[in-house]
Write a protein that holds these residues in place. Structure first.
Motif, PDB file in Angstrom:
ATOM      1  N   GLY A  37       0.821  -1.217   0.000  1.00  0.00           N
ATOM      2  CA  GLY A  37       0.000   0.000   0.000  1.00  0.00           C
ATOM      3  C   GLY A  37       0.849   1.260   0.000  1.00  0.00           C
ATOM      4  O   GLY A  37       0.517   2.250  -0.661  1.00  0.00           O
ATOM      5  N   SER A  38       1.947   1.262   0.729  1.00  0.00           N
ATOM      6  CA  SER A  38       2.851   2.417   0.741  1.00  0.00           C
ATOM      7  C   SER A  38       3.581   2.462  -0.595  1.00  0.00           C
ATOM      8  O   SER A  38       4.109   1.448  -1.050  1.00  0.00           O
ATOM      9  CB  SER A  38       3.867   2.290   1.879  1.00  0.00           C
ATOM     10  OG  SER A  38       3.200   2.070   3.103  1.00  0.00           O
ATOM     11  N   LYS A  39       3.597   3.626  -1.214  1.00  0.00           N
ATOM     12  CA  LYS A  39       4.132   3.737  -2.571  1.00  0.00           C
ATOM     13  C   LYS A  39       5.472   4.489  -2.593  1.00  0.00           C
ATOM     14  O   LYS A  39       5.733   5.328  -1.725  1.00  0.00           O
ATOM     15  CB  LYS A  39       3.152   4.512  -3.468  1.00  0.00           C
ATOM     16  CG  LYS A  39       1.744   3.946  -3.483  1.00  0.00           C
ATOM     17  CD  LYS A  39       1.710   2.529  -4.023  1.00  0.00           C
ATOM     18  CE  LYS A  39       0.288   2.027  -4.144  1.00  0.00           C
ATOM     19  NZ  LYS A  39       0.190   0.573  -4.028  1.00  0.00           N
ATOM     20  N   THR A  76       0.757   1.200   8.894  1.00  0.00           N
ATOM     21  CA  THR A  76       0.692   1.488   7.458  1.00  0.00           C
ATOM     22  C   THR A  76      -0.770   1.636   7.036  1.00  0.00           C
ATOM     23  O   THR A  76      -1.682   1.386   7.821  1.00  0.00           O
ATOM     24  CB  THR A  76       1.327   0.341   6.641  1.00  0.00           C
ATOM     25  OG1 THR A  76       0.437  -0.790   6.681  1.00  0.00           O
ATOM     26  CG2 THR A  76       2.694  -0.050   7.181  1.00  0.00           C
ATOM     27  N   ILE A  77      -0.957   1.978   5.793  1.00  0.00           N
ATOM     28  CA  ILE A  77      -2.319   2.139   5.267  1.00  0.00           C
ATOM     29  C   ILE A  77      -3.119   0.845   5.422  1.00  0.00           C
ATOM     30  O   ILE A  77      -4.348   0.889   5.613  1.00  0.00           O
ATOM     31  CB  ILE A  77      -2.277   2.580   3.776  1.00  0.00           C
ATOM     32  CG1 ILE A  77      -3.673   2.890   3.245  1.00  0.00           C
ATOM     33  CG2 ILE A  77      -1.568   1.547   2.911  1.00  0.00           C
ATOM     34  CD1 ILE A  77      -4.376   4.023   3.922  1.00  0.00           C
ATOM     35  N   GLU A  78      -2.435  -0.295   5.384  1.00  0.00           N
ATOM     36  CA  GLU A  78      -3.163  -1.562   5.474  1.00  0.00           C
ATOM     37  C   GLU A  78      -3.851  -1.731   6.824  1.00  0.00           C
ATOM     38  O   GLU A  78      -4.779  -2.532   6.960  1.00  0.00           O
ATOM     39  CB  GLU A  78      -2.214  -2.746   5.227  1.00  0.00           C
ATOM     40  CG  GLU A  78      -1.814  -2.936   3.767  1.00  0.00           C
ATOM     41  CD  GLU A  78      -0.604  -2.105   3.362  1.00  0.00           C
ATOM     42  OE1 GLU A  78      -0.155  -1.250   4.152  1.00  0.00           O
ATOM     43  OE2 GLU A  78      -0.100  -2.326   2.238  1.00  0.00           O
ATOM     44  N   GLN A  90     -11.223   7.219   4.883  1.00  0.00           N
ATOM     45  CA  GLN A  90     -11.312   6.437   3.651  1.00  0.00           C
ATOM     46  C   GLN A  90     -12.696   6.600   3.017  1.00  0.00           C
ATOM     47  O   GLN A  90     -12.820   6.776   1.800  1.00  0.00           O
ATOM     48  CB  GLN A  90     -11.027   4.958   3.950  1.00  0.00           C
ATOM     49  CG  GLN A  90      -9.593   4.714   4.380  1.00  0.00           C
ATOM     50  CD  GLN A  90      -9.366   3.290   4.854  1.00  0.00           C
ATOM     51  OE1 GLN A  90     -10.064   2.784   5.727  1.00  0.00           O
ATOM     52  NE2 GLN A  90      -8.372   2.628   4.272  1.00  0.00           N
ATOM     53  N   THR A 105      -2.737   8.414  -2.589  1.00  0.00           N
ATOM     54  CA  THR A 105      -3.805   8.306  -1.589  1.00  0.00           C
ATOM     55  C   THR A 105      -3.390   7.591  -0.302  1.00  0.00           C
ATOM     56  O   THR A 105      -3.719   8.082   0.793  1.00  0.00           O
ATOM     57  CB  THR A 105      -5.039   7.625  -2.215  1.00  0.00           C
ATOM     58  OG1 THR A 105      -5.339   8.269  -3.456  1.00  0.00           O
ATOM     59  CG2 THR A 105      -6.243   7.718  -1.295  1.00  0.00           C
ATOM     60  N   PRO A 106      -2.680   6.468  -0.356  1.00  0.00           N
ATOM     61  CA  PRO A 106      -2.307   5.831   0.917  1.00  0.00           C
ATOM     62  C   PRO A 106      -1.501   6.762   1.823  1.00  0.00           C
ATOM     63  O   PRO A 106      -1.763   6.851   3.026  1.00  0.00           O
ATOM     64  CB  PRO A 106      -1.470   4.618   0.478  1.00  0.00           C
ATOM     65  CG  PRO A 106      -1.942   4.321  -0.911  1.00  0.00           C
ATOM     66  CD  PRO A 106      -2.248   5.664  -1.521  1.00  0.00           C
TER      67      PRO A 106
END
Ligand code: FES
Ligand code: FES
Length: 160
Positions: A37-39, A76-78, A90, A105-106
């Motif tokens: 999810g993290s980019k 994290t986003i997860e 969200q 977005t994340p």
């Protein structure tokens, strides 16, 4: 180069992985732990797409070494949605169409969640200032800011 054994907690779960001492936390999350999810937008701390919390501090995970997560806790986003429920941020991002390609977005959601923890009633200026480290090439930011402020209002009602 020999690997280092890292023992950490990610989104509340104990996690262990072997990291090259030069590997970033972002690469470890994505390639070792499978949390993609993290980019990686820039890899140099400029875009915020890799934002996570490390022991409660908002960080760019591209600027942190994976071995620095040893003995610490990473969010994290997860870990943002709980069970089957999306986090209010969200939901509001969906309602306000506050994303287009979604690459940023994340990171923006993780950063905005931290903002609302430290400041549950941010002004528009405070919201824009807080998110200044998160770049979006698509939306023009207005919908993002509206979504964050709307989520903040809903979350304040929930605790009232
Ligand atoms: S990838 Fe980390 S700040 Fe851009
Ligand atoms: S939605 Fe595409 S970069 Fe933000």
């Amino acid at each position: 180069m020999s690997k280092i054994h890292v023992t950490t907690t990610i989104n509340g779960d104990p996690v262990e992985f072997l990291a090259d001492p030069r590997e970033t936390l972002l690469d470890c999350l994505r390639d070792k732990v499978g949390l993609t999810g993290s980019k990686e937008g820039c890899g140099t701390g400029d875009c915020g797409a890799c934002s996570v919390e490390l022991d409660g501090t908002l960080v760019c995970s591209c600027l942190v070494l994976g071995v620095e997560a040893d003995g610490k806790s990473v969010s994290t986003i997860e870990g943002m949605a709980s069970d089957n429920d999306l986090h209010p941020l969200q939901r509001k991002f969906i309602e306000h169409a506050a994303l287009q390609c979604g690459f940023c977005t994340p990171g923006i959601l993780v950063a905005a969640k931290k903002l609302l923890e430290v400041n549950p009633d941010p002004t528009e200026e405070e919201t824009r200032y807080w998110l200044a480290g998160n770049l979006c090439r698509c939306t023009g930011y207005d919908k993002i800011v509206r979504a964050v402020m709307d989520a903040a209002a809903e979350m304040r009602q929930e605790v009232a």
